[in-house]
Design an enzyme around this catalytic site. Structure first.
Site, PDB file in Angstrom:
ATOM      1  N   GLU A  45       4.225   7.331   3.041  1.00 56.31           N
ATOM      2  CA  GLU A  45       4.699   5.950   2.949  1.00 56.31           C
ATOM      3  C   GLU A  45       5.417   5.758   1.614  1.00 56.31           C
ATOM      4  O   GLU A  45       4.808   5.902   0.558  1.00 56.31           O
ATOM      5  CB  GLU A  45       3.526   4.979   3.052  1.00 56.31           C
ATOM      6  CG  GLU A  45       3.903   3.517   2.821  1.00 56.31           C
ATOM      7  CD  GLU A  45       2.698   2.610   2.670  1.00 56.31           C
ATOM      8  OE1 GLU A  45       2.838   1.535   2.070  1.00 56.31           O
ATOM      9  OE2 GLU A  45       1.597   2.988   3.136  1.00 56.31           O
ATOM     10  N   ARG A  49       9.055  -0.849  -3.610  1.00 53.78           N
ATOM     11  CA  ARG A  49       8.713  -1.475  -4.885  1.00 53.78           C
ATOM     12  C   ARG A  49       9.696  -1.098  -5.981  1.00 53.78           C
ATOM     13  O   ARG A  49       9.529  -1.511  -7.134  1.00 53.78           O
ATOM     14  CB  ARG A  49       7.294  -1.074  -5.310  1.00 53.78           C
ATOM     15  CG  ARG A  49       6.218  -1.507  -4.336  1.00 53.78           C
ATOM     16  CD  ARG A  49       4.845  -1.114  -4.831  1.00 53.78           C
ATOM     17  NE  ARG A  49       3.804  -1.387  -3.855  1.00 53.78           N
ATOM     18  CZ  ARG A  49       2.519  -1.115  -4.024  1.00 53.78           C
ATOM     19  NH1 ARG A  49       2.118  -0.562  -5.161  1.00 53.78           N
ATOM     20  NH2 ARG A  49       1.638  -1.387  -3.086  1.00 53.78           N
ATOM     21  N   LYS A 133      -3.664  -2.162   8.825  1.00 54.10           N
ATOM     22  CA  LYS A 133      -3.940  -1.786   7.440  1.00 54.10           C
ATOM     23  C   LYS A 133      -4.991  -2.769   6.897  1.00 54.10           C
ATOM     24  O   LYS A 133      -4.919  -3.973   7.162  1.00 54.10           O
ATOM     25  CB  LYS A 133      -2.645  -1.875   6.633  1.00 54.10           C
ATOM     26  CG  LYS A 133      -2.785  -1.625   5.143  1.00 54.10           C
ATOM     27  CD  LYS A 133      -1.413  -1.682   4.477  1.00 54.10           C
ATOM     28  CE  LYS A 133      -1.497  -1.522   2.975  1.00 54.10           C
ATOM     29  NZ  LYS A 133      -0.170  -1.475   2.342  1.00 54.10           N
TER      30      LYS A 133
END
Length: 212
Positions: A45, A49, A133
């Site tokens: 993943e 950011r 998640k």
């Protein structure tokens, strides 16, 4: 279990740890992905950011056949579309909104949305999402909290992320409602900056031994 849940589970393919990566330099993406794949962690993943994140996803998707690259920290439909266009095979979000539900429904790319509370989990179920998640895992109650959810909300599977390390990974992987965990410890910032791909491969190999 929905078809998209099955698709996401097939992509993760029994992998115990999904590396959660913040890539500052797109040039690091390919050697990092290759090192993780050599260590047995093919699904990764890359979080949105940094300014380099989408380019990093493009490079891994286009150059690393052994990797299954997903995009994380997706906050809205626009980012979902950008990540999909870059080559992401799955989408991870820290939360769940109507906009993201709609974006996921319109796409063949499976969505792994973040939830914490029973109400959020029930809302995800209503949207047809049953693989979720759990974020931020440690701050939200940890493995004990997830264990408490296993009976009243049976059938929902989780990938907890947030505050998980090699030290406490086993606590989560031992739970019946946990498929895998997300963690950044397999690719520390200092090792990525130093280009220590052999060291990262070794960390990945150790993480890959954390089978349920």
């Amino acid at each position: 279990m929905t078809s998209k849940t099955q698709k996401l589970l097939s992509l993760l393919d029994g992998q115990p740890v999904i590396p959660v990566l913040k890539i500052e330099r797109a040039a690091d993406a390919v050697p990092l992905a290759r090192a993780l794949a050599r260590g047995g962690l093919r699904a990764i993943e890359i979080t949105l950011r940094t300014e380099e994140a989408l380019e990093a996803i493009r490079r891994v998707a286009g150059e690393v056949e052994d990797s299954i690259v997903g995009a994380g920290t997706i906050l809205n439909a626009r980012q979902f579309e950008q990540a999909e266009a870059a080559g992401s095979k799955f989408i991870v979000s820290p939360g769940l909104t109507r906009e993201l539900v709609a974006a996921g429904a319109a796409s063949q790319v499976p969505l792994l949305p973040g939830t914490i509370t029973p109400g959020e989990i029930m809302g995800a179920l209503e949207a047809g999402l049953d693989f979720l998640k759990f974020f931020p895992a440690e701050q939200a109650g940890g493995a004990a909290f997830l264990k408490a959810l296993a009976s009243p909300i049976a059938g929902v599977k989780f990938c907890p992320t947030g505050g998980i390390s090699a030290r406490n990974a086993g606590d989560y992987l031992a739970l019946p409602n946990v498929v895998c965990i997300g963690g950044s410890w397999v690719a520390p910032d200092d090792m990525v900056k130093a280009g220590d791909w052999a060291g990262i491969e070794a960390l990945a190999a150790e993480a890959n031994k954390l089978r349920r």
